[in-house]
Structures are given as structure tokens and as C-alpha cells.
Design a protein around this motif. Structure first.
Motif, short mmCIF file in Angstrom:
data_model
loop_
_atom_site.label_atom_id
_atom_site.label_comp_id
_atom_site.label_asym_id
_atom_site.label_seq_id
_atom_site.Cartn_x
_atom_site.Cartn_y
_atom_site.Cartn_z
N ASP A 104 -48.91 8.82 19.96
CA ASP A 104 -48.37 10.07 20.50
C ASP A 104 -46.85 10.23 20.36
N VAL A 105 -46.20 9.40 19.58
CA VAL A 105 -44.76 9.56 19.36
C VAL A 105 -44.53 10.56 18.22
N ASP A 106 -43.72 11.58 18.51
CA ASP A 106 -43.42 12.63 17.53
C ASP A 106 -42.42 12.08 16.51
N HIS A 107 -42.78 12.08 15.25
CA HIS A 107 -41.94 11.44 14.22
C HIS A 107 -42.21 12.05 12.84
N TRP A 108 -41.36 11.71 11.88
CA TRP A 108 -41.64 12.01 10.47
C TRP A 108 -41.13 10.86 9.62
N HIS A 109 -41.58 10.82 8.37
CA HIS A 109 -41.06 9.85 7.40
C HIS A 109 -41.06 10.47 6.01
N GLY A 110 -40.22 9.91 5.18
CA GLY A 110 -40.15 10.43 3.82
C GLY A 110 -39.10 9.70 3.01
N ALA A 111 -38.89 10.19 1.79
CA ALA A 111 -37.97 9.55 0.85
C ALA A 111 -36.52 9.93 1.15
N ALA A 112 -35.61 9.14 0.60
CA ALA A 112 -34.19 9.51 0.62
C ALA A 112 -33.94 10.59 -0.44
N VAL A 113 -32.77 11.19 -0.40
CA VAL A 113 -32.40 12.21 -1.39
C VAL A 113 -32.40 11.60 -2.79
N ASP A 114 -31.97 10.33 -2.87
CA ASP A 114 -31.74 9.70 -4.17
C ASP A 114 -32.70 8.55 -4.46
N SER A 115 -33.83 8.49 -3.77
CA SER A 115 -34.80 7.42 -4.04
C SER A 115 -36.21 7.87 -3.68
N GLN A 116 -37.16 7.41 -4.45
CA GLN A 116 -38.56 7.57 -4.03
C GLN A 116 -38.85 6.58 -2.91
N LEU A 117 -39.97 6.77 -2.23
CA LEU A 117 -40.43 5.85 -1.18
C LEU A 117 -41.94 5.70 -1.30
N SER A 118 -42.40 4.46 -1.37
CA SER A 118 -43.85 4.21 -1.31
C SER A 118 -44.15 3.33 -0.10
N HIS A 119 -45.11 3.74 0.68
CA HIS A 119 -45.56 2.88 1.78
C HIS A 119 -47.07 2.91 1.89
N GLU A 142 -31.91 21.77 6.93
CA GLU A 142 -30.69 21.48 7.70
C GLU A 142 -30.80 20.08 8.35
N GLU A 143 -31.94 19.82 8.98
CA GLU A 143 -32.16 18.49 9.60
C GLU A 143 -32.08 17.39 8.54
N TYR A 144 -32.76 17.63 7.44
CA TYR A 144 -32.86 16.58 6.41
C TYR A 144 -31.51 16.32 5.75
N LYS A 145 -30.79 17.41 5.45
CA LYS A 145 -29.52 17.24 4.73
C LYS A 145 -28.41 16.68 5.62
N SER A 146 -28.62 16.72 6.94
CA SER A 146 -27.60 16.18 7.84
C SER A 146 -27.70 14.65 7.95
N LEU A 147 -28.72 14.08 7.36
CA LEU A 147 -28.91 12.62 7.49
C LEU A 147 -27.87 11.84 6.69
N GLU A 183 -37.76 9.44 14.94
CA GLU A 183 -38.50 9.91 16.11
C GLU A 183 -37.70 11.03 16.77
N LYS A 184 -38.41 11.97 17.36
CA LYS A 184 -37.79 13.15 17.98
C LYS A 184 -36.70 12.75 18.97
N GLY A 185 -35.52 13.34 18.79
CA GLY A 185 -34.42 13.10 19.72
C GLY A 185 -33.64 11.83 19.45
N LYS A 186 -33.98 11.13 18.37
CA LYS A 186 -33.29 9.87 18.06
C LYS A 186 -32.73 9.93 16.64
N PRO A 187 -31.75 9.07 16.33
CA PRO A 187 -31.22 9.07 14.97
C PRO A 187 -32.29 8.61 13.98
N ALA A 188 -32.23 9.15 12.77
CA ALA A 188 -33.12 8.67 11.72
C ALA A 188 -32.75 7.23 11.38
#
Lengths: 176, 176
Positions: free
Chosen positions: B135-150, B171-176, B116-121
């Protein structure tokens, strides 16, 4: 910013906040759960491969045989989407019943039956999606030789709770 | 009365009626589907053990990387409960976005992130249930080394479709 890790492999942990109404009301509730069971059923070698927790054994006159229930999302006014994981042991089933707002089942493991009043039972199994229309008299449960796990979603929950009717008799069940 | 069997093991079959408004309007739609894929991902040996179909590759400016989508329950006025299976390949994710009526995610396979925006992944993985408030601003997705199904469930769909915002940068994604 490093990602926070909630719950390692095989661990059950709950990320719910103590009181979501007071602290950070827009935080997602990430309920971090993993099923502990991953075993073969004795009767048919179908893997009881549970993704979501099996939960507690249900004590209810609306079920015959062993049935386990875990609430995944409680009934509330924000999401309006109660969800629950239900596991029926072989031979277990619920009574005939209706849902005033309908229900959806996502079969995640095993094999069983879904039947509407006056119609043939249908075999349901892993990967099936079942849309149950409002007020349709029906039952669901496991096969004689397999467990069945499904996620249930009560749709339009504001229309009311399930209406429970008569049990599925041994005669009805064994004739399938 | 013998049970009708829809779809054997490994078979994909649809039990939907041609026009549910005309023929037997109270019949449940048993959508009988089984995932074809059951393979190991190359990068991390996590099993891509799909219960529900992977569906079609999504072509959209709202996703980075390979993302597959299968609708399980369409948006309608009867159930008010659109559901879909989403699979992200390693490194894939959606853009920042909001849902006017909220969303629930059920992680069925793999590992990834929810932020969520402004919070740690937060790391999410098989068995997690994520309740995303309206109305919460967010994203979701897979890890660098794993697929994700939901499985995703759009709650209160009458409040409107997702509002898509900016992509999650490298930059955001790789900093995780």
C-alpha cells in the motif's frame, strides 16, 4: 527536489533503516549492493559476472564443494518471499532435497545442472528460470567446468523449510 | 545417464509442458531463455546487458515512454510468486501506484529512480534490491540518460493487483 544517491559505482552500501518497525514503517528498504567480483574463472573463460553480491562461503553438510550465499530478502511475515544469491564453484552442488512450498531459480551467471529424482539431469545456464514444484526431490549445482550463480526464491515459505536428503555422489555427478 | 541440454548459447527455447496438470505434474518447468539483445545504449554507453528476455513493448496508460515486459513466472496458486522482467528506455517510467501485498525489485541492468510519495527520489542501479511495502504509493523508472531493467516480484499476490494512480508529470520527473 534532487534525488538522493545511494552508493556509487563499485561501492557496497546498505540503505537499511536501523529499526524499520519504529521509524517510517512504510519506507521501502533499498538495499544498495554491487558485486565486487568481476573476473574470469580459470577453468573455462566464462565470465563470473555477478550482479548481486557473492556473500559468504557456506559451511554445511548439505553442500559438496565451495558454495557462497548472500541473503537478498530475509524471511518475514510482510513479504513472505525469502530470496538469496547462491554461487557454486565448478563441481559444487547441493544434496538432494525438497521444498514443502516450492522454489524458483533464476540463473544469472554460468552453467550447471538441475535434476529431479529418477529423471535425467538438465543443463541450466544464464537466463534460465526454473520452477520447482513443492515436495519434488531434486538437486542443483555447477558444471564440472563452470561456476553457476542463481537467485533462489522460496515460494510459500509458511509451508516450511527445505528438507535435506542424501548427497549427490561422485558417481552420480561424474556420470552426467 | 547423460544430461539433456535445453537451448544453446543465444538461443531462446521454452521447456514448458503443454498441460502441467495432466502430464508429470511434479516436473519442474525449466524455462530456457536467453536475452537476444546485448548492445550499448546510444545515450550513455551503459551496456544493456540483459540476462532475461526483454519481452514485448507495453501498451498501457500506466507508463510514459517505451517499456518492455516479459513474464518469467505467471500468477498461479502453486507458487504464488508472479515474476517479470521490465525494461524502461531512458526517460520512461510508470505512474504512481500501490501493491496491496507489496513488491520486490531486483535491478539487473542500468540506472533509474524509485520514489515514494512525499519523499525524495532515490537513484537505483544494477545490483539494488528494493522492498516495497504493501500500500505504499510509489513509482519507478529509468534515468534520463540510462535504461533500467529490473525483475519485479509481486509478493502476496492473493491480496490483489496493483492499484494505478496518476502519472509522474514531466515537471516532477525533470526536477529530479
Amino acid at each position: 527536489m534532487k534525488a538522493t544517491i545511494f552508493g556509487g559505482k563499485g561501492k557496497i552500501e546498505f540503505g537499511e533503516r536501523p529499526d524499520p518497525k519504529i521509524q517510517e514503517p512504510t519506507d521501502a528498504i533499498v538495499r544498495v549492493v554491487r558485486a565486487k567480483e568481476r573476473k574470469m574463472t580459470e577453468s573455462n573463460e566464462l565470465s563470473e559476472n555477478l550482479i548481486f553480491p557473492k556473500g559468504e562461503k557456506v559451511v554445511s553438510e548439505n553442500f559438496i564443494g565451495g558454495v557462497w550465499l548472500e541473503m537478498l530478502v530475509d524471511k518475514d511475515d510482510t513479504f513472505n518471499c525469502p530470496m538469496y544469491n547462491v554461487t557454486f564453484e565448478p563441481g559444487a552442488r547441493n544434496s538432494w532435497h525438497t521444498h514443502p512450498g516450492g522454489q524458483i531459480l533464476l540463473v544469472t551467471s554460468g552453467r550447471g545442472y538441475y535434476q529431479e529424482k529418477g529423471k535425467p539431469a538438465r543443463v541450466i545456464q544464464t537466463g534460465n528460470v526454473i520452477k520447482i514444484y513443492p515436495d519434488v526431490d531434486h538437486w542443483h549445482g555447477a558444471a564440472v567446468d563452470s561456476q553457476l550463480s542463481h537467485i533462489g526464491i522460496t515460494t510459500n515459505p509458511q509451508k516450511g523449510d527445505a528438507v535435506w536428503l542424501e548427497p549427490v555422489s561422485e558417481e552420480e555427478y561424474k556420470s552426467l
